[in-house]
Scaffold this motif. Structure first.
Motif, mmCIF file in Angstrom:
data_model
loop_
_atom_site.group_PDB
_atom_site.id
_atom_site.type_symbol
_atom_site.label_atom_id
_atom_site.label_comp_id
_atom_site.label_asym_id
_atom_site.label_seq_id
_atom_site.Cartn_x
_atom_site.Cartn_y
_atom_site.Cartn_z
ATOM 1 N N LEU A 37 0.825 -1.212 0.000
ATOM 2 C CA LEU A 37 0.000 0.000 0.000
ATOM 3 C C LEU A 37 0.857 1.258 0.000
ATOM 4 N N GLN A 38 2.010 1.199 0.654
ATOM 5 C CA GLN A 38 2.914 2.355 0.657
ATOM 6 C C GLN A 38 3.454 2.622 -0.741
ATOM 7 N N ARG A 39 3.766 1.567 -1.481
ATOM 8 C CA ARG A 39 4.235 1.768 -2.864
ATOM 9 C C ARG A 39 3.136 2.404 -3.708
ATOM 10 N N LEU A 40 1.910 1.966 -3.519
ATOM 11 C CA LEU A 40 0.799 2.548 -4.267
ATOM 12 C C LEU A 40 0.582 4.005 -3.887
ATOM 13 N N ALA A 41 0.668 4.324 -2.600
ATOM 14 C CA ALA A 41 0.460 5.698 -2.151
ATOM 15 C C ALA A 41 1.535 6.634 -2.687
ATOM 16 N N ALA A 42 2.743 6.113 -2.856
ATOM 17 C CA ALA A 42 3.857 6.939 -3.332
ATOM 18 C C ALA A 42 3.938 6.994 -4.858
ATOM 19 N N TYR A 43 3.174 6.168 -5.532
ATOM 20 C CA TYR A 43 3.263 6.061 -6.993
ATOM 21 C C TYR A 43 2.785 7.350 -7.666
ATOM 22 N N GLU A 44 3.532 7.802 -8.654
ATOM 23 C CA GLU A 44 3.162 8.991 -9.415
ATOM 24 C C GLU A 44 2.800 8.568 -10.830
ATOM 25 N N ALA B 183 5.525 -4.819 -12.883
ATOM 26 C CA ALA B 183 6.508 -5.730 -12.287
ATOM 27 C C ALA B 183 7.655 -4.941 -11.669
ATOM 28 N N GLU B 184 8.022 -3.822 -12.305
ATOM 29 C CA GLU B 184 9.070 -2.963 -11.762
ATOM 30 C C GLU B 184 8.596 -2.258 -10.496
ATOM 31 N N VAL B 185 7.356 -1.763 -10.524
ATOM 32 C CA VAL B 185 6.812 -1.084 -9.348
ATOM 33 C C VAL B 185 6.750 -2.030 -8.155
ATOM 34 N N ASP C 285 5.227 -11.482 -6.250
ATOM 35 C CA ASP C 285 4.601 -12.250 -7.325
ATOM 36 C C ASP C 285 3.241 -11.637 -7.632
ATOM 37 N N LEU C 286 2.982 -11.397 -8.915
ATOM 38 C CA LEU C 286 1.729 -10.792 -9.343
ATOM 39 C C LEU C 286 0.882 -11.852 -10.038
ATOM 40 N N HIS C 287 -0.351 -12.001 -9.572
ATOM 41 C CA HIS C 287 -1.266 -12.953 -10.188
ATOM 42 C C HIS C 287 -2.336 -12.168 -10.949
ATOM 43 N N TYR C 288 -2.277 -12.219 -12.296
ATOM 44 C CA TYR C 288 -3.220 -11.458 -13.115
ATOM 45 C C TYR C 288 -4.578 -12.160 -13.171
ATOM 46 N N THR C 289 -5.622 -11.381 -12.944
ATOM 47 C CA THR C 289 -6.981 -11.910 -13.043
ATOM 48 C C THR C 289 -7.720 -11.343 -14.242
ATOM 49 N N ALA D 195 -2.131 4.120 -20.499
ATOM 50 C CA ALA D 195 -2.338 4.878 -21.731
ATOM 51 C C ALA D 195 -2.125 3.987 -22.952
ATOM 52 N N PRO D 196 -2.703 4.379 -24.101
ATOM 53 C CA PRO D 196 -2.637 3.521 -25.285
ATOM 54 C C PRO D 196 -1.286 3.504 -25.996
ATOM 55 N N ASP D 197 -0.262 4.145 -25.433
ATOM 56 C CA ASP D 197 1.072 3.946 -26.002
ATOM 57 C C ASP D 197 1.755 2.709 -25.419
ATOM 58 N N ARG D 198 1.116 2.060 -24.440
ATOM 59 C CA ARG D 198 1.663 0.828 -23.870
ATOM 60 C C ARG D 198 0.941 -0.382 -24.470
ATOM 61 N N ASP D 199 1.730 -1.412 -24.820
ATOM 62 C CA ASP D 199 1.124 -2.686 -25.160
ATOM 63 C C ASP D 199 1.142 -3.576 -23.923
ATOM 64 N N GLU D 200 0.693 -4.803 -24.064
ATOM 65 C CA GLU D 200 0.578 -5.677 -22.907
ATOM 66 C C GLU D 200 1.934 -5.928 -22.255
ATOM 67 N N ALA D 201 2.947 -6.169 -23.072
ATOM 68 C CA ALA D 201 4.271 -6.466 -22.516
ATOM 69 C C ALA D 201 4.798 -5.286 -21.709
ATOM 70 N N ASP D 202 4.610 -4.077 -22.231
ATOM 71 C CA ASP D 202 5.111 -2.892 -21.540
ATOM 72 C C ASP D 202 4.335 -2.650 -20.248
ATOM 73 N N ALA D 203 2.996 -2.821 -20.299
ATOM 74 C CA ALA D 203 2.183 -2.616 -19.097
ATOM 75 C C ALA D 203 2.568 -3.596 -18.002
ATOM 76 N N ARG D 204 2.757 -4.845 -18.366
ATOM 77 C CA ARG D 204 3.132 -5.856 -17.367
ATOM 78 C C ARG D 204 4.539 -5.589 -16.829
ATOM 79 N N ALA D 205 5.445 -5.174 -17.700
ATOM 80 C CA ALA D 205 6.808 -4.892 -17.254
ATOM 81 C C ALA D 205 6.822 -3.719 -16.284
ATOM 82 N N HIS D 206 5.971 -2.728 -16.531
ATOM 83 C CA HIS D 206 5.941 -1.554 -15.663
ATOM 84 C C HIS D 206 5.497 -1.916 -14.252
#
Length: 371
Positions: free
Chosen positions: A197-204, A259-261, A266-270, A246-257
């Motif tokens: 939750l702290q990472r989410l609160a700090a996310y810009e 994953a970095e945050v 481990d992230l389980h996509y639903t 945003a629509p400049d990201r494809d699936e690979a880029d969105a997932r990579a982003h």
């Protein structure tokens, strides 16, 4: 029965009054099918609770115009009511206003300059794998073939290009149960969710311009669950996170982003639905913009324009009502926006703009009477 020749406000009120919460669209789909089968210029097909009506006039181009029939659950907002130039009721905004406009035009435009595929589909407001347009894309993709598509999502009668992508994923923390009176014997999984939750609160989040339109991203916790009993240290906690990108990201880029945050987790996509670029530079979109007028904006949120884009069909969002009212208890559709959208679409679809005016000579009188 639906009277497709009725004033758009009256038609909208009738459609709103046919309750069609996701999974319960059949009665409305039956009414739509019956009304469209009364139009001799249309070839009508039924797939589950999706209704597709097409012209076959041999035109050199085909456009698709689509809208979903379902709504979120009713909350003391049926039947509809008319007040201060608005139609109130569940679905009036999202998106039975657009459906009413499309149905009226499907009946009245017997000689359009494009062949038209009218699509009224089910299960848009629930999980993506149930979506009626997605089902058609998988099983009857030929029905969605077009040179351009308009999704009649609420946009306050202005063009909104593309859409954000969306993904949902879960992050699970684990611990050891114990009696809360002897907490030192256990390990609290809910407490371990704090760094998430702290990472989410700090996310810009980013703001980015794509094809001339400005999109804002968002990364937010939307659900958290955990606990065994009120006197027990929990051994499991699940944080559900929603990423709107945003629509400049494809699936690979969105997932990579993400994953970095959330490096180290481990992230389980639903759920994952790709974004769609605006495509407003394309000739078909430019022609549509010129016909309907106004300044285009971005679409915040995910819409089925992404399904058309995945099939190679450029698409925009355009319909009556303010999307900010969607799903609210007091949602409504302004009656004047029904006329605005009908006029604009009729002018775009008619063989000549003058023909659109001749096809609906009563428009001025209807506006003055709507008050």
């Amino acid at each position: 029965m639906l009277d497709l020749t009725a004033d758009p406000a009256d038609l909208l009120a009738t459609i709103v009054d046919i309750e069609s919460v996701s999974g319960n669209e059949r009665q409305l789909a039956d009414a739509v099918e019956a009304a469209l089968r009364g139009c001799p210029h249309l070839d009508v097909l039924r797939d589950g609770d999706a209704v597709v009506a097409r012209t076959h006039l041999g035109r050199p181009s085909r456009v698709a115009i689509a809208g979903h029939l379902d709504t979120v659950p009713v909350k003391n907002n049926l039947p509809s009511r008319r007040e201060s130039g608005r139609i109130y009721g569940r679905g009036a905004c999202d998106m039975k206003g657009g459906v009413a406009v499309a149905l009226g035009l499907a009946a009245s435009l017997t000689e359009p300059r494009h062949d038209i595929t009218w699509i009224f589909y089910d299960h848009e407001e629930v999980a993506g794998d149930l979506n009626g347009l997605g089902r058609l894309a998988r099983t009857r993709p030929e029905l969605l073939e077009a040179d351009f598509a308009v999704l009649m999502e609420p946009t306050s009668a202005r063009v909104e290009g593309g859409c954000q992508g969306t993904s949902r994923f879960e992050i699970t923390t684990t611990g050891t149960t114990a009696h809360s009176g002897r907490a030192w014997l256990g390990h609290n999984a809910i407490h371990d969710a704090a760094p998430i939750l702290q990472r989410l609160a700090a996310y810009e989040p980013r703001t980015v311009v794509v094809d001339g339109l400005e999109y804002r991203e968002g990364l937010n916790a939307t659900w958290i669950s955990g606990g065994v009993a009120l006197n027990t240290i929990p051994d499991r906690c699940v944080v559900t996170v929603n990423f709107r990108f945003a629509p400049d990201r494809d699936e690979a880029d969105a997932r990579a982003h993400v994953a970095e945050v959330f490096a180290g987790y481990d992230l389980h996509y639903t759920d994952f639905s790709p974004a769609a670029r605006p495509g407003l530079h394309l000739p078909a979109a430019q022609e549509f913009l010129a016909a309907v007028g106004g300044e285009p904006g971005p679409k915040y949120g995910w819409t089925d324009v992404a399904r058309f884009a995945a099939l190679g069909v450029p698409a925009v969002n355009y319909g009556p009502a303010d999307a900010g009212l969607a799903h609210t208890d007091n949602e409504f559709c302004p009656i004047d926006e029904l006329y605005t959208c009908r006029d604009a679409l009729a002018a775009w679809l008619a063989s000549r703009p003058r023909e659109a005016q001749l096809a609906v000579p009563e428009l001025v009188d209807e506006r003055s009477l709507s008050g």
